[in-house]
Motif scaffolding. Structure first.
Motif, mmCIF file in Angstrom:
data_model
loop_
_atom_site.group_PDB
_atom_site.id
_atom_site.type_symbol
_atom_site.label_atom_id
_atom_site.label_comp_id
_atom_site.label_asym_id
_atom_site.label_seq_id
_atom_site.Cartn_x
_atom_site.Cartn_y
_atom_site.Cartn_z
ATOM 1 N N THR A 104 4.443 131.515 34.404
ATOM 2 C CA THR A 104 4.273 131.482 32.957
ATOM 3 C C THR A 104 3.247 132.522 32.515
ATOM 4 O O THR A 104 3.438 133.212 31.509
ATOM 5 C CB THR A 104 3.842 130.078 32.498
ATOM 6 N N LEU A 111 4.724 127.509 38.877
ATOM 7 C CA LEU A 111 5.206 127.544 37.501
ATOM 8 C C LEU A 111 4.159 128.084 36.530
ATOM 9 O O LEU A 111 4.472 128.854 35.622
ATOM 10 C CB LEU A 111 5.667 126.161 37.059
ATOM 11 N N THR A 112 2.916 127.680 36.722
ATOM 12 C CA THR A 112 1.876 128.170 35.821
ATOM 13 C C THR A 112 1.609 129.650 36.045
ATOM 14 O O THR A 112 1.311 130.383 35.104
ATOM 15 C CB THR A 112 0.576 127.373 35.984
ATOM 16 N N ILE A 120 9.909 123.249 31.452
ATOM 17 C CA ILE A 120 10.056 122.643 32.784
ATOM 18 C C ILE A 120 8.769 121.989 33.249
ATOM 19 O O ILE A 120 8.798 120.950 33.913
ATOM 20 C CB ILE A 120 10.507 123.715 33.807
ATOM 21 N N GLN A 121 7.632 122.555 32.891
ATOM 22 C CA GLN A 121 6.352 122.080 33.427
ATOM 23 C C GLN A 121 6.016 120.685 32.926
ATOM 24 O O GLN A 121 6.380 120.292 31.823
ATOM 25 C CB GLN A 121 5.229 123.040 33.020
ATOM 26 N N LEU A 176 10.041 128.090 31.202
ATOM 27 C CA LEU A 176 8.990 127.621 32.104
ATOM 28 C C LEU A 176 8.079 126.595 31.448
ATOM 29 O O LEU A 176 7.624 125.651 32.106
ATOM 30 C CB LEU A 176 8.176 128.813 32.619
#
Length: 119
Positions: A56, A52-53, A22-23, A19
């Motif tokens: 994570t 995504l955050t 990817i960010q 993750l």
């Protein structure tokens, strides 16, 4: 149980790595915010995080909790000293006496000078 926690720990670690890679970094929008008049500030927008955050953060919490639990499970606990009522000794004292050096009768005798063969 230890193995299941170890698998969860490793999956959380791989999930965090994936993750994060990817960010998109907040520094990627920095050039656009100076000249293009974008709505984001230099350090990113102050709004809530996207999917995504949040994922994570969830993986990071899982990673932290499982690392604490695995660390607690893998520490060496001290053995409790309980007294055997029939013996009067603690079990650790019995183990120490069992592992003690052999008695003098068990030690092989040294050779005397008369036992040597002359050459």
């Amino acid at each position: 149980m230890f193995t299941a926690l170890l698998v969860i720990y490793l999956l959380a670690a791989v999930g965090i790595i994936g993750l994060v890679l990817i960010q998109q970094g907040k520094g990627a929008d920095m050039g656009a915010s100076f000249g293009a008049g974008a709505s984001n500030t230099v350090f990113g927008s102050g709004g809530s995080g996207n999917f995504l955050t949040r994922m994570t953060a969830i993986f990071a919490i899982i990673f932290l909790v499982t690392s604490l639990v695995l660390g607690n499970l893998s520490t060496n606990k001290t053995e409790s000293k309980w007294v055997d009522p029939t013996q009067g000794q603690t079990t650790l004292e019995q183990q120490a006496s069992d592992n003690a050096a052999p008695a003098a009768s068990e030690v092989p005798a040294e050779k005397s000078s008369s036992d040597e063969i002359p050459q």
